[in-house]
Design an enzyme around this catalytic site. Structure first.
Site, PDB file in Angstrom:
ATOM      1  N   GLU A   1      59.756  18.921  70.563  1.00  0.00           N
ATOM      2  CA  GLU A   1      59.167  20.156  69.840  1.00  0.00           C
ATOM      3  C   GLU A   1      59.669  20.403  68.449  1.00  0.00           C
ATOM      4  O   GLU A   1      60.952  20.277  68.508  1.00  0.00           O
ATOM      5  CB  GLU A   1      59.263  21.359  70.852  1.00  0.00           C
ATOM      6  N   ARG A   2      58.917  20.268  67.624  1.00  0.00           N
ATOM      7  CA  ARG A   2      59.463  20.390  66.271  1.00  0.00           C
ATOM      8  C   ARG A   2      60.236  19.181  65.830  1.00  0.00           C
ATOM      9  O   ARG A   2      61.147  19.550  64.875  1.00  0.00           O
ATOM     10  CB  ARG A   2      59.981  21.806  66.125  1.00  0.00           C
TER      11      ARG A   2
ATOM     12  N   ASN B   1      62.275  26.163  75.585  1.00  0.00           N
ATOM     13  CA  ASN B   1      60.931  25.895  76.436  1.00  0.00           C
ATOM     14  C   ASN B   1      61.376  24.846  77.712  1.00  0.00           C
ATOM     15  O   ASN B   1      60.910  23.635  77.621  1.00  0.00           O
ATOM     16  CB  ASN B   1      59.998  25.684  75.775  1.00  0.00           C
TER      17      ASN B   1
ATOM     18  N   GLU C   1      57.683  34.174  74.488  1.00  0.00           N
ATOM     19  CA  GLU C   1      56.606  33.139  74.211  1.00  0.00           C
ATOM     20  C   GLU C   1      56.430  32.470  75.481  1.00  0.00           C
ATOM     21  O   GLU C   1      56.215  31.239  75.476  1.00  0.00           O
ATOM     22  CB  GLU C   1      57.054  32.251  73.060  1.00  0.00           C
TER      23      GLU C   1
ATOM     24  N   LYS D   1      68.704  33.592  65.317  1.00  0.00           N
ATOM     25  CA  LYS D   1      68.135  32.839  64.359  1.00  0.00           C
ATOM     26  C   LYS D   1      68.575  33.465  62.946  1.00  0.00           C
ATOM     27  O   LYS D   1      68.956  34.633  62.993  1.00  0.00           O
ATOM     28  CB  LYS D   1      66.801  32.741  64.399  1.00  0.00           C
TER      29      LYS D   1
ATOM     30  N   ASP E   1      61.314  33.677  61.646  1.00  0.00           N
ATOM     31  CA  ASP E   1      61.142  32.570  62.696  1.00  0.00           C
ATOM     32  C   ASP E   1      61.545  31.527  61.677  1.00  0.00           C
ATOM     33  O   ASP E   1      60.641  30.514  61.269  1.00  0.00           O
ATOM     34  CB  ASP E   1      60.216  32.407  63.533  1.00  0.00           C
TER      35      ASP E   1
ATOM     36  N   GLU F   1      61.331  22.721  60.475  1.00  0.00           N
ATOM     37  CA  GLU F   1      59.961  22.945  60.966  1.00  0.00           C
ATOM     38  C   GLU F   1      58.991  24.005  59.786  1.00  0.00           C
ATOM     39  O   GLU F   1      57.939  23.473  59.763  1.00  0.00           O
ATOM     40  CB  GLU F   1      60.177  24.006  62.107  1.00  0.00           C
TER      41      GLU F   1
ATOM     42  N   HIS G   1      55.309  33.281  56.675  1.00  0.00           N
ATOM     43  CA  HIS G   1      54.256  33.031  57.594  1.00  0.00           C
ATOM     44  C   HIS G   1      52.822  32.727  57.182  1.00  0.00           C
ATOM     45  O   HIS G   1      51.890  33.087  57.823  1.00  0.00           O
ATOM     46  CB  HIS G   1      54.081  34.010  58.870  1.00  0.00           C
TER      47      HIS G   1
ATOM     48  N   TRP H   1      51.124  35.808  65.253  1.00  0.00           N
ATOM     49  CA  TRP H   1      51.049  34.474  64.968  1.00  0.00           C
ATOM     50  C   TRP H   1      49.995  34.156  63.841  1.00  0.00           C
ATOM     51  O   TRP H   1      49.848  32.991  63.600  1.00  0.00           O
ATOM     52  CB  TRP H   1      50.549  33.518  66.235  1.00  0.00           C
TER      53      TRP H   1
END
Ligand code: GCW
Length: 719
Positions: free
Chosen positions: A207-208, A250, A331, A400, A405, A433, A561, A582
């Site tokens: 992922e990423r 995840n 999430e 973070k 994010d 990312e 974003h 999102w």
């Protein structure tokens, strides 16, 4: 490594340093071409060797090293000592041109001695044990000593792992051409947990991840253990990284089954001599998903027993297992809230199971349930400050760098400094990312320096994030830094040759978060590309400007974003997603009146999550740093900027400047042709072409989109 030995690989791939030629089996400086051996053109490199190429520095430095290092003594016979012997032998042969004998005793003039008080009388004589104890188990001293007939050098630590770190430090000095005549170096890591975080899945995807498939070949484990696992550990240890979470946050609960734990244990065995400890992510619903229980309620006795037994099982296979990293109630990941329990109750459940074995729980603060607050960036702070003091001693909250994010630029997360009774560690993201992934050249050192040097004012001026992390603001027993990292199965590990610098800088900052980005760029460049002073200056300049350049052509002035699902391309019009937070429109809120998210006291009030005077500075449109303007403020298009331009004009100028600077990077790189090997030069150049084209796309699409609201013309871009 395609059937060739590492030693052979060093010879094949280390060529290509400016002024150096690989002649047969030996490095020669250009101009020193002996008649006997015909000079060979610099060999292409694929980047596999990272910063451990051990290419010789300038001739003069090499001569000094040859004079001072005649033999090496590695005292002790542990697996780590064997690793040290092998590394130093390979490195010195490559750096100095001739093999240097390595043994396990003897200390006379010209010896480099590596050991601990337990393994060497000479260490005991020359380096007081109290000095070493003060530096802790991972610290070390590198010291020049006078001996009969000349000098010697000692690398000492109270443990073999500390000696290994000292050894890599010493090799860094040689690789970067530093003097070694009078060494007196004392080092210790400022943070305890220095961890690679891999978001790798059991099916081999990442992922990423932007550098190929996962490094972990689950189908082949535990039986087949390739050299690459060893080289991974070498790279980590060379930076002082002391652990890895090898599975996605995840988390697939299957990683905790007996079948997978055997595979994990095999990797842990490979890494143990390098001091790289194994950590896993834990799926909170594992007791249900793989344990067959009807519930994962943290207060249910059966659930407690299940985790206790699971921890015992893990430690029976991996005695030095580090602990769990957990993404819960975030999430779609399961968590304690399903059962009406708090994050503290969830974290403590796992912490209790690990405590008898000395393991830790890293509980992530990346949570943003919308019932907590309408402004996403406020949510984690609200949830975790409420729980301060309720976590067990072996829990640390992993946060973070910013409250949203991993955006190109965010103010630091207000949880840093806010938790007095609960230790915190930082999570940063070398994998880029949102920062061009493996296509754009973006050195993140300056971004992390900005973050780590941010003053939280938690206990008055000087309470920087770095000091918070080191436990100097609130006395934390656990400290650490994690990096969501970039290595994958690509030959050069990280996709973009320059992405390696982000792994490098992260590792060094985890060792000492007060190191400067410029210093790290220079170290990395010298070891990875060349010691040629002019080329080093040029490459470092490129690296040091690249971050600001990226911000300028993607999300300047506090914008954030402005992307869609792939987190790569511009998508400011993105207004549809499963969650409002999102989308892009939720964040930029552009309309005819202006643009930006009002987080002042008249808006969401997020400014008040910061200590004074920061909250007041951020709240005041005239004092808020312009780099965060649209993060904290909603501004009219005609808002007057410090430059005298309107906001709209400034925005246009920033984007244009970003594109120009991206072109500048490309042009500058061209001047390095011939100064580094052709293959890496070409591969970087190919990506720079993509970057330049993408930068123009970002500028054009974003400005065209915002012009619909601003109703102002977009100035003609500089061609
Ligand atoms: O940055 C976002 C990513 C997700 C990631 C999540 C997280 C692992 O887009 O891919 O999931 O953050 O940090 O948990």
């Amino acid at each position: 490594m395609n059937g060739i030995s590492r030693r052979e690989f060093v010879w094949r791939s280390v060529a290509g340093t400016a002024g150096l030629w690989l002649a047969g089996n030996r490095w020669v400086h250009s101009g020193e071409r002996s008649g006997a051996v015909a000079p060979v053109r610099p060999t292409d490199e694929d980047g596999y060797m990272l910063w451990l190429r051990y290419a010789p520095p300038a001739k003069q430095a090499v001569r000094e090293y040859q004079r001072r290092i005649k033999r090496v003594c590695v005292a002790g016979g542990s697996p780590t000592c064997r690793v040290i012997s092998e590394e130093i032998a390979t490195a010195l042969k490559s750096l100095l041109g001739d093999a240097v004998p390595v043994s396990n005793d003897g200390f006379d003039a010209g010896t480099l001695l590596i050991g601990t008080p337990a393994t060497s009388a000479q260490v005991r004589e020359n380096v007081p044990a109290e000095d070493l104890d003060r530096l802790g188990p991972e610290g070390y001293i590198i010291r020049s000593v006078k001996l009969k007939g000349g000098g010697g050098i000692i690398i000492a630590s109270s443990t073999d792992i500390g000696a290994l770190y000292g050894c890599f430090h010493f090799l860094r000095l040689l690789q970067t051409g530093q003097p070694i005549a009078a060494l007196e170096i004392k080092e210790r890591p400022r943070l305890k947990l220095r961890l690679m975080n891999h978001w790798d899945n059991l099916d081999g995807s990442v992922e990423r991840g932007y550098a190929g498939r996962s490094l972990w070949r689950w189908a082949e484990l535990p039986d087949k253990l390739g050299q690459r696992y060893v080289d991974y550990a070498r790279a980590c240890a060379s930076l002082g990284l002391n652990g890895a979470v090898i599975h996605n946050v995840n988390a697939n609960p299957r990683i905790l089954t007996a079948e997978y734990l055997r595979k994990v244990a095999a990797l842990a065995n490979v890494w143990r001599p390098y001091g790289v400890r194994m950590y896993l992510t834990a799926n909170f619903a594992a007791p249900v998903r793989i344990g067959g229980l009807p519930t994962a309620d943290p207060l249910d006795q059966r659930v407690k027993d299940w985790w206790r037994a699971k921890a015992d099982e893990i430690y029976s296979l991996i005695p030095d297992f580090g602990g769990f990293l957990v993404k819960a109630d975030s999430e779609g990941q399961p968590g304690p809230k399903t059962y009406g329990r708090s994050h503290a109750e969830g974290a403590n459940l796992l912490a209790e199971a690990l405590a008898p074995h000395g393991g830790v729980v890293m509980w992530r603060a990346f949570v943003y349930d919308h019932d907590v607050d309408p402004d996403r960036v406020k949510r984690a702070y609200i949830e975790f400050t409420r729980l301060d003091g309720q976590f067990r001693a072996n829990v640390v909250i992993q946060i973070k760098n910013g409250p949203l994010d991993f955006q190109p630029r965010e103010p630091f997360h207000p949880l840093f400094g806010a938790l007095k009774h609960t230790p915190v560690m930082a999570e940063i993201q070398p994998t880029q990312e949102y920062l061009g992934q493996a296509k754009h050249l973006v050195y993140l050192g300056p971004m992390w320096e900005e973050f780590l040097q941010s003053d939280t004012y938690a206990k008055g001026q000087g309470s920087t994030v770095a000091k918070v992390l080191m436990g100097e603001v609130h006395p934390y027993q656990l400290t650490g830094m994690a990096g969501v990292v970039n290595p994958g199965a690509d030959a050069n590990w990280c996709g973009h040759h320059f992405s390696q610098a982000n792994w490098y800088a992260f590792g060094r900052l985890a060792w000492n978060p007060e190191l400067g980005a410029a210093q790290l760029a220079e170290e990395w460049t010298r070891m990875t590309f060349t010691n040629d002073p002019e080329a080093v200056r040029t490459i470092c300049r490129m690296m040091m400007t690249s971050y600001e350049t990226f911000v300028s052509y993607t999300m300047p002035l506090g914008l954030h974003h402005l992307i869609g699902g792939d987190h790569y391309a511009p998508m400011p019009w993105n207004d549809r997603a499963p969650r409002e937070d999102w989308t892009a429109t939720y964040y930029h809120r552009a309309s005819e009146d202006g643009i930006g998210f009002d987080r002042t006291r008249r808006g969401s009030g997020a400014v008040d999550q910061y200590h004074p005077p920061l909250c007041d500075i951020f709240d005041d449109i005239n004092r808020c740093p312009e780099k965060f303007l649209l993060w904290f403020h909603r501004c009219a298009w005609d808002h007057r900027m410090k430059s005298g331009r309107t906001l709209w004009e400034e925005l246009c100028a920033k984007y244009d400047e970003g594109v120009r600077q991206a072109r500048e990077l490309q042009k500058t790189w061209e001047t390095l042709k011939g100064k580094i090997d052709a293959r890496r030069h070409r591969e970087v150049a190919e990506r720079l072409a993509i970057q330049v084209a993408d930068a123009a796309k970002w500028r054009d699409q974003i400005l065209e989109y915002f012009a619909r609201f601003s109703k102002r013309p977009v100035p003609k871009p500089v061609p």
